[in-house]
Design a protein around this motif. Structure first.
Motif, PDB file in Angstrom:
ATOM      1  N   ASN A   8      43.024  40.044  44.002  1.00 52.24           N
ATOM      2  CA  ASN A   8      41.784  40.413  43.319  1.00 52.24           C
ATOM      3  C   ASN A   8      41.793  41.846  42.811  1.00 52.24           C
ATOM      4  OD1 ASN A   8      40.568  37.903  43.556  1.00 52.24           O
ATOM      5  ND2 ASN A   8      39.647  38.400  45.529  1.00 52.24           N
ATOM      6  N   LEU A  16      41.305  36.664  37.390  1.00 52.86           N
ATOM      7  CA  LEU A  16      40.868  36.656  38.783  1.00 52.86           C
ATOM      8  C   LEU A  16      40.759  35.249  39.356  1.00 52.86           C
ATOM      9  CD1 LEU A  16      38.286  39.560  38.979  1.00 52.86           C
ATOM     10  CD2 LEU A  16      40.630  39.488  39.808  1.00 52.86           C
ATOM     11  N   THR A  17      40.338  34.277  38.564  1.00 56.99           N
ATOM     12  CA  THR A  17      40.271  32.903  39.081  1.00 56.99           C
ATOM     13  C   THR A  17      41.669  32.362  39.334  1.00 56.99           C
ATOM     14  OG1 THR A  17      40.137  32.057  36.820  1.00 56.99           O
ATOM     15  CG2 THR A  17      38.063  32.378  38.006  1.00 56.99           C
ATOM     16  N   LEU A  18      42.622  32.768  38.510  1.00 59.50           N
ATOM     17  CA  LEU A  18      44.012  32.367  38.735  1.00 59.50           C
ATOM     18  C   LEU A  18      44.525  32.988  40.033  1.00 59.50           C
ATOM     19  CD1 LEU A  18      46.568  30.958  37.647  1.00 59.50           C
ATOM     20  CD2 LEU A  18      47.142  33.137  36.583  1.00 59.50           C
ATOM     21  N   GLY A  20      42.837  33.581  42.787  1.00 56.11           N
ATOM     22  CA  GLY A  20      42.358  32.787  43.927  1.00 56.11           C
ATOM     23  C   GLY A  20      43.116  31.493  44.074  1.00 56.11           C
ATOM     24  N   SER A  21      43.398  30.834  42.950  1.00 55.64           N
ATOM     25  CA  SER A  21      44.114  29.563  43.030  1.00 55.64           C
ATOM     26  C   SER A  21      45.584  29.768  43.388  1.00 55.64           C
ATOM     27  CB  SER A  21      43.989  28.796  41.718  1.00 55.64           C
ATOM     28  OG  SER A  21      44.578  29.524  40.669  1.00 55.64           O
TER      29      SER A  21
END
Length: 123
Positions: A8, A16-18, A20-21
């Motif tokens: 992050n 940012l979503t990538l 987390g995944s």
């Protein structure tokens, strides 16, 4: 938690979503890798009629050898991590974050002291 926090802070804002995944993808990959490692260990250690390190009967197996092998892989991973962390370049921080941790040089401290002196004299 540290890995997610690192993602992050170091990923670009648009990714940012990538980030987390990516954590969960690496977790799934690690599970597949551990299953593959156990299957390879079974096949390699049963050659030439020997008993497998990972047999169903724990008294016949050599589970301690398997955990020594896992520990060796962990040590090798530590050295790989140290090499990667040595050469890693951190993403530059924003100006607001840098101001809170900025260390004043001696010249800046003297300039501030002179400015404070003039304020006292003017009053």
């Amino acid at each position: 938690v540290g890995q997610i926090e690192f993602y992050n802070k170091q990923f670009p804002e648009q990714m940012l979503t990538l980030a987390g995944s990516l954590f969960f993808v690496t977790l799934a990959g690690a599970n597949y890798l551990s299953t593959a490692l156990a299957n390879i260990t079974r096949k390699v250690t049963t050659r030439d009629g020997h008993t497998s390190w990972l047999t169903d009967d724990i008294n016949l197996g050599k589970l301690d050898y398997y955990f020594y092998f896992i520990a060796l892989i962990g040590v090798l991973n530590l050295f790989y991590f140290l090499i990667c962390s040595h050469y890693y370049q951190y993403k530059s921080m924003s100006l607001h974050a840098e101001e809170s941790i900025k260390v004043h040089t001696k010249e800046e401290a003297e300039a501030e002291a002179d400015a404070n002196t003039w304020e006292v004299v003017e009053q």
